[in-house]
Design an enzyme around this catalytic site. Structure first.
Site, short mmCIF file in Angstrom:
data_model
loop_
_atom_site.label_atom_id
_atom_site.label_comp_id
_atom_site.label_asym_id
_atom_site.label_seq_id
_atom_site.Cartn_x
_atom_site.Cartn_y
_atom_site.Cartn_z
N CYS A 25 -1.03 1.35 -2.16
CA CYS A 25 -1.15 1.51 -3.61
C CYS A 25 -0.52 0.29 -4.27
CB CYS A 25 -0.53 2.82 -4.09
SG CYS A 25 1.28 2.92 -4.03
N ASN A 28 4.00 1.01 -4.03
CA ASN A 28 4.46 1.66 -2.81
C ASN A 28 5.65 2.61 -3.04
OD1 ASN A 28 5.76 0.73 0.44
ND2 ASN A 28 4.13 2.17 0.03
N CYS A 30 4.83 5.78 -5.08
CA CYS A 30 4.27 7.09 -5.45
C CYS A 30 3.13 7.49 -4.52
CB CYS A 30 3.76 7.09 -6.90
SG CYS A 30 5.02 6.89 -8.17
N ARG A 31 1.96 6.92 -4.74
CA ARG A 31 0.76 7.37 -4.03
C ARG A 31 0.77 7.06 -2.54
NH1 ARG A 31 -3.57 4.49 -7.72
NH2 ARG A 31 -1.89 2.96 -7.74
N SER A 32 1.01 5.80 -2.18
CA SER A 32 0.89 5.46 -0.75
C SER A 32 1.98 6.08 0.12
CB SER A 32 0.79 3.95 -0.54
OG SER A 32 1.88 3.25 -1.07
N ASP A 142 -2.90 7.01 -10.50
CA ASP A 142 -1.49 6.68 -10.44
C ASP A 142 -0.71 7.67 -11.31
OD1 ASP A 142 1.04 5.54 -10.38
OD2 ASP A 142 0.32 3.51 -10.78
#
Length: 172
Positions: A25, A28, A30-32, A142
């Protein structure tokens, strides 16, 4: 009509060699790392921890060395995923040599990954949502500037896609 998830049969490996998956993401945090934690736990729960190596990185260096966002940690923990040990790092050209599958969260991450990736390795890059079988969307939104619902949405998409990735890797 929703397209079938990408075929990963070319990544089939002998039992002694793991498939390496990188989640990507922007920052690095939140999402990934959430997607990393989901796939790692699903692989472990399926008895495939030694067969599926998972990591994550960000396309930007905004948060290098930092733990995941507190909200991401809290929501992941509520579903049984521990992402607290993760520390943000930036995506590097070397990642494309090491990882077999690079799963990006959105179009901007995809463009940044393609720009960094050597041309012969670009086929390893896919959007995580390409593997969703329940949710029909092109991007993992996001959640950073939003509320709780955004972090729950990331988990929903990561769980959906991770189930499909594991089944398509044919590790069993």
């Amino acid at each position: 009509m929703r397209a079938a998830p990408p075929d990963l049969s070319e990544l089939a490996r002998p039992a002694t060699e793991p498939v390496r998956v990188l989640m990507v993401c922007m920052g690095n945090i939140c999402r990934s790392p959430t997607a990393e934690g989901v796939l790692r736990k699903m692989a472990r729960d399926a008895g495939l921890a030694q067969r599926c190596e998972v990591d994550s990185a960000g396309t930007h260096d905004y948060h290098v060395g930092q733990p995941p966002d507190a909200r991401a940690r809290r929501h992941a923990s509520a579903r049984g995923y521990d992402i607290s040990a993760h520390r943000a790092r930036e995506l590097t050209e070397r990642d494309f040599e090491y990882f077999d599958l690079v799963l990006v969260m959105d179009g901007a991450n995809e463009a940044a990954a393609h720009a960094l990736c050597p041309a012969p390795r670009r086929s390893c890059i896919h959007r995580l949502t390409d593997f969703c079988t329940i949710h029909a969307c092109r991007e993992v939104p996001d959640p950073y500037y939003g509320g709780d619902a955004g972090f729950e949405r990331v988990l929903d998409l990561a769980e959906d896609a991770s189930r499909s990735v594991l089944s398509r890797l044919r590790l069993t």
